[in-house]
Each structure stands twice: as structure tokens, then as C-alpha cells.
Motif scaffolding. Sequence first.
Motif, PDB file in Angstrom:
ATOM      1  N   ASN A 346       0.822  -1.212   0.000  1.00  0.00           N
ATOM      2  CA  ASN A 346       0.000   0.000   0.000  1.00  0.00           C
ATOM      3  C   ASN A 346       0.852   1.256   0.000  1.00  0.00           C
ATOM      4  N   ASP A 347       1.981   1.176   0.701  1.00  0.00           N
ATOM      5  CA  ASP A 347       2.823   2.374   0.831  1.00  0.00           C
ATOM      6  C   ASP A 347       3.676   2.632  -0.398  1.00  0.00           C
ATOM      7  N   HIS A 348       4.056   1.541  -1.074  1.00  0.00           N
ATOM      8  CA  HIS A 348       5.013   1.717  -2.176  1.00  0.00           C
ATOM      9  C   HIS A 348       4.615   0.938  -3.406  1.00  0.00           C
ATOM     10  N   TYR A 349       4.708   1.603  -4.518  1.00  0.00           N
ATOM     11  CA  TYR A 349       4.440   0.946  -5.783  1.00  0.00           C
ATOM     12  C   TYR A 349       5.779   0.413  -6.298  1.00  0.00           C
ATOM     13  N   ALA A 350       5.741  -0.646  -7.110  1.00  0.00           N
ATOM     14  CA  ALA A 350       6.961  -1.260  -7.677  1.00  0.00           C
ATOM     15  C   ALA A 350       7.913  -1.697  -6.554  1.00  0.00           C
ATOM     16  N   PRO A 382      18.708   9.339  -5.205  1.00  0.00           N
ATOM     17  CA  PRO A 382      17.807  10.055  -4.287  1.00  0.00           C
ATOM     18  C   PRO A 382      16.353   9.963  -4.756  1.00  0.00           C
ATOM     19  N   GLY A 383      15.456   9.943  -3.813  1.00  0.00           N
ATOM     20  CA  GLY A 383      14.027  10.012  -4.117  1.00  0.00           C
ATOM     21  C   GLY A 383      13.413   8.719  -4.605  1.00  0.00           C
ATOM     22  N   VAL A 384      14.098   7.578  -4.401  1.00  0.00           N
ATOM     23  CA  VAL A 384      13.488   6.328  -4.858  1.00  0.00           C
ATOM     24  C   VAL A 384      12.744   5.620  -3.724  1.00  0.00           C
ATOM     25  N   GLY A 385      12.678   6.241  -2.597  1.00  0.00           N
ATOM     26  CA  GLY A 385      11.844   5.700  -1.516  1.00  0.00           C
ATOM     27  C   GLY A 385      12.595   4.899  -0.472  1.00  0.00           C
ATOM     28  N   LYS A 386      13.879   5.112  -0.333  1.00  0.00           N
ATOM     29  CA  LYS A 386      14.660   4.333   0.646  1.00  0.00           C
ATOM     30  C   LYS A 386      14.211   4.671   2.080  1.00  0.00           C
ATOM     31  N   THR A 387      14.154   5.965   2.343  1.00  0.00           N
ATOM     32  CA  THR A 387      13.764   6.381   3.688  1.00  0.00           C
ATOM     33  C   THR A 387      12.337   5.950   3.976  1.00  0.00           C
ATOM     34  N   SER A 388      11.502   6.094   2.967  1.00  0.00           N
ATOM     35  CA  SER A 388      10.094   5.828   3.246  1.00  0.00           C
ATOM     36  C   SER A 388       9.866   4.325   3.444  1.00  0.00           C
ATOM     37  N   VAL A 389      10.688   3.456   2.829  1.00  0.00           N
ATOM     38  CA  VAL A 389      10.569   2.020   3.109  1.00  0.00           C
ATOM     39  C   VAL A 389      10.991   1.756   4.560  1.00  0.00           C
ATOM     40  N   GLY A 517      16.358   3.211 -10.071  1.00  0.00           N
ATOM     41  CA  GLY A 517      15.396   4.279 -10.378  1.00  0.00           C
ATOM     42  C   GLY A 517      14.152   3.695 -11.037  1.00  0.00           C
ATOM     43  N   TYR A 518      13.164   4.555 -11.264  1.00  0.00           N
ATOM     44  CA  TYR A 518      11.906   4.076 -11.834  1.00  0.00           C
ATOM     45  C   TYR A 518      11.813   4.367 -13.329  1.00  0.00           C
ATOM     46  N   THR A 519      10.994   3.548 -14.004  1.00  0.00           N
ATOM     47  CA  THR A 519      10.707   3.843 -15.415  1.00  0.00           C
ATOM     48  C   THR A 519       9.636   4.931 -15.449  1.00  0.00           C
ATOM     49  N   GLU A 525       2.505   5.907 -12.327  1.00  0.00           N
ATOM     50  CA  GLU A 525       1.697   5.148 -11.359  1.00  0.00           C
ATOM     51  C   GLU A 525       1.926   5.656  -9.934  1.00  0.00           C
ATOM     52  N   ILE A 526       3.208   5.824  -9.610  1.00  0.00           N
ATOM     53  CA  ILE A 526       3.518   6.292  -8.243  1.00  0.00           C
ATOM     54  C   ILE A 526       2.849   7.636  -7.997  1.00  0.00           C
ATOM     55  N   ALA A 527       2.913   8.505  -9.043  1.00  0.00           N
ATOM     56  CA  ALA A 527       2.304   9.831  -8.894  1.00  0.00           C
ATOM     57  C   ALA A 527       0.826   9.694  -8.598  1.00  0.00           C
ATOM     58  N   ARG A 529      -0.949   7.004  -7.617  1.00  0.00           N
ATOM     59  CA  ARG A 529      -1.351   6.205  -6.451  1.00  0.00           C
ATOM     60  C   ARG A 529      -0.954   6.874  -5.132  1.00  0.00           C
ATOM     61  N   HIS A 530       0.212   7.518  -5.132  1.00  0.00           N
ATOM     62  CA  HIS A 530       0.722   8.008  -3.840  1.00  0.00           C
ATOM     63  C   HIS A 530       0.929   9.521  -3.782  1.00  0.00           C
ATOM     64  N   LEU A 531       1.692  10.023  -4.768  1.00  0.00           N
ATOM     65  CA  LEU A 531       2.116  11.417  -4.642  1.00  0.00           C
ATOM     66  C   LEU A 531       0.944  12.387  -4.699  1.00  0.00           C
ATOM     67  N   GLY A 565      14.469   9.132  -9.226  1.00  0.00           N
ATOM     68  CA  GLY A 565      13.411   8.944  -8.234  1.00  0.00           C
ATOM     69  C   GLY A 565      12.177   9.743  -8.582  1.00  0.00           C
ATOM     70  N   VAL A 566      11.439  10.137  -7.556  1.00  0.00           N
ATOM     71  CA  VAL A 566      10.200  10.877  -7.814  1.00  0.00           C
ATOM     72  C   VAL A 566      10.114  12.148  -6.971  1.00  0.00           C
ATOM     73  N   ARG A 567      11.232  12.578  -6.396  1.00  0.00           N
ATOM     74  CA  ARG A 567      11.154  13.715  -5.483  1.00  0.00           C
ATOM     75  C   ARG A 567      10.810  15.008  -6.206  1.00  0.00           C
ATOM     76  N   SER A 568      11.444  15.185  -7.365  1.00  0.00           N
ATOM     77  CA  SER A 568      11.196  16.394  -8.136  1.00  0.00           C
ATOM     78  C   SER A 568       9.752  16.405  -8.650  1.00  0.00           C
ATOM     79  N   LEU A 569       9.298  15.228  -9.055  1.00  0.00           N
ATOM     80  CA  LEU A 569       7.905  15.104  -9.513  1.00  0.00           C
ATOM     81  C   LEU A 569       6.959  15.486  -8.373  1.00  0.00           C
ATOM     82  N   GLU A 570       7.277  15.031  -7.208  1.00  0.00           N
ATOM     83  CA  GLU A 570       6.455  15.346  -6.030  1.00  0.00           C
ATOM     84  C   GLU A 570       6.423  16.861  -5.805  1.00  0.00           C
ATOM     85  N   ARG A 571       7.581  17.502  -5.993  1.00  0.00           N
ATOM     86  CA  ARG A 571       7.634  18.959  -5.797  1.00  0.00           C
ATOM     87  C   ARG A 571       6.773  19.681  -6.822  1.00  0.00           C
TER      88      ARG A 571
HETATM   89  P1  ADP Z   1      15.132   8.542  -0.626  1.00  0.00           P
HETATM   90  O1  ADP Z   1      15.235   8.251   0.811  1.00  0.00           O
HETATM   91  O2  ADP Z   1      15.397   7.376  -1.496  1.00  0.00           O
HETATM   92  O3  ADP Z   1      15.930   9.714  -1.066  1.00  0.00           O
HETATM   93  P2  ADP Z   1      12.398   9.093   0.020  1.00  0.00           P
HETATM   94  O4  ADP Z   1      12.111   7.839   0.753  1.00  0.00           O
HETATM   95  O5  ADP Z   1      12.584  10.315   0.819  1.00  0.00           O
HETATM   96  O6  ADP Z   1      13.624   8.926  -0.939  1.00  0.00           O
HETATM   97  O7  ADP Z   1      11.231   9.299  -1.030  1.00  0.00           O
HETATM   98  C1  ADP Z   1      10.823  10.545  -1.567  1.00  0.00           C
HETATM   99  C2  ADP Z   1       9.346  10.572  -1.789  1.00  0.00           C
HETATM  100  O8  ADP Z   1       9.002   9.685  -2.831  1.00  0.00           O
HETATM  101  C3  ADP Z   1       8.572  10.101  -0.573  1.00  0.00           C
HETATM  102  O9  ADP Z   1       7.476  10.967  -0.404  1.00  0.00           O
HETATM  103  C4  ADP Z   1       8.118   8.710  -0.941  1.00  0.00           C
HETATM  104  O10 ADP Z   1       6.889   8.407  -0.325  1.00  0.00           O
HETATM  105  C5  ADP Z   1       7.980   8.797  -2.437  1.00  0.00           C
HETATM  106  N1  ADP Z   1       8.233   7.501  -3.083  1.00  0.00           N
HETATM  107  C6  ADP Z   1       9.395   7.063  -3.571  1.00  0.00           C
HETATM  108  N2  ADP Z   1       9.243   5.845  -4.100  1.00  0.00           N
HETATM  109  C7  ADP Z   1       7.967   5.505  -3.949  1.00  0.00           C
HETATM  110  C8  ADP Z   1       7.195   4.345  -4.311  1.00  0.00           C
HETATM  111  N3  ADP Z   1       7.718   3.317  -4.925  1.00  0.00           N
HETATM  112  N4  ADP Z   1       5.907   4.360  -4.001  1.00  0.00           N
HETATM  113  C9  ADP Z   1       5.355   5.395  -3.377  1.00  0.00           C
HETATM  114  N5  ADP Z   1       6.008   6.528  -3.012  1.00  0.00           N
HETATM  115  C10 ADP Z   1       7.312   6.573  -3.301  1.00  0.00           C
END
Ligand code: ADP
Length: 721
Positions: A346-350, A382-389, A517-519, A525-527, A529-531, A565-571
Amino acid sequence: MTSDGGIKIPSRLPLLLSHEGVLLPGSTVRFSVDSPRNMQLVSQRLLRGTSLKSTIIGVIPNTRDPEHDTDDLPTLHKIGTAGIAVQVVGSNWPKPHYSLLITGLCRFRVSSLLKERPFVLAEVEQLDKLDQYTTPATEGAAAEDEELGELSKKFYQAAVQLLGMLDMSVPVVAKFRRLLDSLPRETLPDVVASMIRTSNKEKLQVLDAVSLEERFKKALPMLTKQIEGLKLLQKTRKMNPDNEKRVLSVRKGGVFPGRQFNLDGEDEEEDGDDAVALEKKVHGANMPDAALRVCLKELKRLKKMPQSMPEYALTRNYLDLMVELPWSKSTKDCLDIRAARTLLDNDHYAMDKLKRRVLEYLAVRQLKTSLKGPILCFVGPPGVGKTSVGRSIARTLGREFHRIALGGVCDQSDIRGHRRTYVGSMPGRIINGLKTVGVNNPVFLLDEVDKLGKSLQGDPAAALLEVLDPEQNHSFTDHYLNVAFDLSQVLFIATANTTATIPPALLDRMEVLQVPGYTQEERVEIAHRHLIPNQLEQHGLTPQQLHIPQETTQDIISRYTREAGVRSLERKIGAICRAVAVKVAEGHRVTKTEDLIPESPTQQGGKTLSSLSLCVIIRAGTFKHKYNQNTMANIETIKYCIQYIVKIVDQVTVLILPPAIYTSTYNGRVIREFLQMTRLIAVLKVCSVAGEKEGRQGSSQGSADSAYQTVRHSSVISQTS
Ligand code: ADP
């Protein structure tokens, strides 16, 4: 200054006007000076003069110096005190002012004002003899008059009685005693009135009493009042034996007010309570024996230390930290692998590979709770969701989460703490983190381990070795604590962008999981579903207020972001949300006024304005296609398009410049004209925002570009239309 009658003050005196203190002959008072005339007196007379005479000024009490130089002088108090300025201190902060220390010499009466500016100068008549202080202690003039002699005797006795009630070990009391015997009796009213606790009004009465008899009469009741007050206080002390040890202390300033009884005893009691409470906490902290022994030893030292000792605070802080640490406090793991899988999905796609490995790790932990498993290290851009996992793992386990940013850390005491011998020493980040979370089994995310530095202060990576080694970390010793803390229950997860800069010894202790990184498709999808839902929630918007179609997301990704990653997209999505939030907020106000007006839909191109706001979508693809054909016809089409948009521009919600428009290869006048017209309003659809309901013009649109561009768009639009 001398004449037949003894020492004389100058007959012309510059006057200092004061409304705060009263200077009595024989006493010294500090005056703060900041009003114009008084300032001039200091700068032009006191600071310029070179003779003793120039330091003598008259102090007029009960008279305020006007705030402005141009204001008229108020009526001066008729009697003043001539005094010598013994000290002048100037300061410019917070505003220019002087502080004058003046010792009173004798009374004078103002005969006539000579000038008012730049400072007040007056002709004065001296009222007291100046040499009275130099004559030995006799009953002097007072003896000549019987009544006066009686009065002065009474006064002297009262003063002696007062002194008998005070603590002779206090220097000012001893000085008072000496003065009492050495000064002539006629000076006593002034000296005593300035030393005992009296109001300015009472002092003024003493000053105004020119005849000696009257002066004694005015000062005696003040002295008696003071004695009565002290008697009452002593009585209360006797009635309350607890206060027996309280010390009567007198301020150095030379006044003996009731409030200056120092209630030292109370402080001591408080300290005692404090130490007992701390001891209770130490016993209740459930710490291992070794730590308890250290704490008790420190506590013993603390009890013997005076509070003013610098070491007191150090020891106190140390003990506070020791009792706050979660020596045996932990949360209960609630691990359910199926729930964990759902939560991670639920928290992370792919990220399938990573999620699989995390689940394996968690499953093994479920089967064997005391797992001394490997430390996971997520490596990826950066921004591939390491911290958030990492955060999700803590949630699945029901544990506290704490992130320790290691980027740029180059001092090993950042990890291990400073020894307590150093000034400003404190524990390291691991112990601090434990104090923050308050349990001993949190998830610690060691962020950016690849960015650890090295310096003369040691290698923090080496300090981390002990932290991360499951064989050693059950007795991790922080330099500040100086006792072992068991870190074996802490779940460490590390993140890094690359393994290249992680020291090999550290890398060896971790299991590296690559997070690629993501395709483009994954990002879309991430955008969605989550962002986008996250951003909508963060900005207080509903999905009805902002709908971003898939193609738009694709456009944003391909045109405005370039990242793994998706950080810039999120911004960027955040930027759209902000722009929309403004429009929605404005729209609400418009709606309110519109509600009052009967609805009359404006016809435009066969559609109502409100419905236009729903359907203005000029597809990027179509538009691009048209102007890429190098023909006049296409230019005309673009012109038409733009005119059309300009007409309905109030309803257009998002204007974003395609970068391509600037790089187009058109030549000649038409394209120049076109560019001029469309420099900023070449509209590509990025997203459309529908009004919340039909008939409401509160529709808005976000711009993935900055608000600045939006402003520029709208200004050009209004010019063109
Ligand atoms: P990192 O630690 O790799 O630099 P973050 O964990 O801070 O990146 O992720 C940046 C943002 O992208 C977070 O808001 C996170 O929820 C979102 N994000 C990254 N990958 C995914 C994913 N696969 N599914 C959902 N959200 C993701």
C-alpha cells in the motif's frame, strides 16, 4: 570657595533636574540622565570642566526635565542639594545617556534663574554649612538649644537601637555604626534618612526641612517606623522556629528594608527535595547494576556540591540523561507477515525486489525473535523511496522510528559522544536518539552512510562499526555515559546513494539492497497512487478540485523532471496544488458574491463560461503538431488558437510555456509577431481543473511552473486581450 563663614559652594550652579531620586547631603546617589538639558549639562559642563568647581552641580528633586529642548521649564522645586559629580559614565545603548554618581554636599535655595539653555543655570543661596562633616563628633550646635539637644539625643539612641537589631557582620551595618559615632549629630537626620528604607516623598520632606529641629522631627518617625518593622519581623521569626536559621542580611546598597531578609533556608529545602526526587528517579529507571552504581556515586557527589559550582550543572545534566534513557523500556513487536506485505504494497508501488527481501527479513525475525541478522543497507539514487521504506518497516513492526542523518558527519564524537571532561560535552547521536524515542528497540535509519566524512577528530565510520556489529553492540559505550548501553534490540537500517564511498569495513557489516530508479510508467503510477493523493491531502484539496490526467503527469515527468526517483515530480505536483489552492481560496469568495446575483450564464462560443472552465483543454500534442508544420496556414491556426484562448482566458486554469516554443525554427516576421504575442501565453494544457459544481467559477488550475510565471502569463494575457 572659602570665606569667613567656612567652605562655600559657588553662588551660580548648573542645575540637574531629577524626578526620580532625592539626593540628601552626605549620601551618594546614581542618576541616569537622558533628557536634553541634563545631557547638555553633562557634556558641556562636567565633561569639559577641568577644575573641582566645575564638578559641583545642584540637583533639583521632584522636577522633570522636559523631553524637548524647546519646551518651557516647569516650576523648579525650591530647595535642592549641591553635590559633586564623582563619576560620569556614558553609553549609546539603547539610546545616548549618562549615568552620574553624585555625592551630596549641602542644601541650597534657588534665588533666580540665570539661563534655561543649553542647561539650567541659577543663582543659589547656600543653606547648610559645608564644614559640618569635618568637625568632630560633638553635640555641636544641637547642644546650644535644649529642645534640639533632646531631639538629637533621642535620634541617636533610636539609630543605635536599630543597629543593635541588625547583623554586625554585614559590612554596611558596621560602616553605619562607625559613622554614627564619628559624625556630628546635626548631620544624622540626612545620613540616616538616606540609608533606611524611605520613600522619595519622605526624603523630600527631610530635604525641605531647612531648620535642624524640623529635620530631626521629620526623620525620627521614619527611624521609629523602621525599628517597629524589624521588631515585628523578629517576633514572627521566633514564632516560627523553622525559620530560626534564616539570616538577616542587608543589601550592600546600604538600605535596611524588611524585604531584604534572605530566606536561604527555603532554597536549601528545595535542593533537598530535588535530590530526593532525583534519587527516586535513579532507582526507578530500571537500569543495569553498573549504571546504577555510577548514578548513585554521582548523586552522592551532587548532594555535597554547592549549586553555584559549574560542575553541579554538569553532574545534574548527566543524571537527568541517565534516568531518561530507556534502559528497559521497549515496545512490543506486532509482526504479521501478511499485514506487513499489504502495508508495504500500500505504501510503495513497484520496488518488488526490495519489498521481497524486506519481507524475508521480517519473516525470519518473526520466527526467531533474537535474530542477530544483517544490517540492511538500501542503496539507490535520491528520491526512490529508501527512507520511506525504512519508515514502513517501523510501522509494520509497530516500533518507534528515528532517522539519524549522517551526511557530513566527520567527528567520531558525533556518534560516540564527548567525554564529560570537556566543556559542553554531550552524548552522541545514538544515545540522543534513544532518549528521543524513549524505547530501547526502535528502528534507527542511518541515512546517507556513504557521506560520512573523516577529520582530525577521528573517523565516525569506525565508531559506527561497533554500533552496527551485532556481536558487539550489546555493550555500546558512549563516551559521555561511560557505561555500556545495550543496542542489540535496535533495528538498524542504512541508506546510501552509492557503495563506492562506504568504507569497506562498514560495508562488510551490511547487506546491500540496490534500489534502482523508476521507469516513466512506474513514475506515472507512483504519482497517481501516492504522490497526488498525498499532496492533495497536504494542501487541503479534494480530488474534485484538482484532477490531473495521466497525460499531464507524463508531460510533467518528461518535460519538467529529470531524475531517477520521484522527489522532483512530487515537488512539481506540490507546486500545482499550491497554485490551485490559491484559486480555490479566491473562488470561494467569488462564489459567495455570485450566490447573491441571479445566475445569468454568459454565452461564449456557444458555451457558458462555467462550462468552458471545465473543457478548456488544449492538447499539447495537437498544438505542437500544428506549429511544427512550417506553413503560414499553421501560423494562422496558432494565432486563432491563441486568440481563442485569450478570449476565454479568465477560465483557463493552467498556462505553461512549452520550452519548444523558444527553440522553434521559424523565421521572419510572422513568427516574430507570433512569439511576441504568445511569448508567455502559448498555452499548453497541463491540467484542467473543474469547478466544484456547475455554475461556479471557482475553477482553478495549477501551474507546474513557478507562481512567477503564472503572474507573467496573466499580465501578458491582459495586455493582449
Ligand atoms: P530517498 O530516501 O530514497 O531519497 P524518500 O524515501 O525520501 O527517498 O522518497 C521521496 C518521496 O518519494 C517520498 O514521499 C516517498 O513516499 C515517495 N516515493 C518514492 N518511491 C515511492 C514508491 N515506490 N511508491 C510510493 N512513493 C514513493
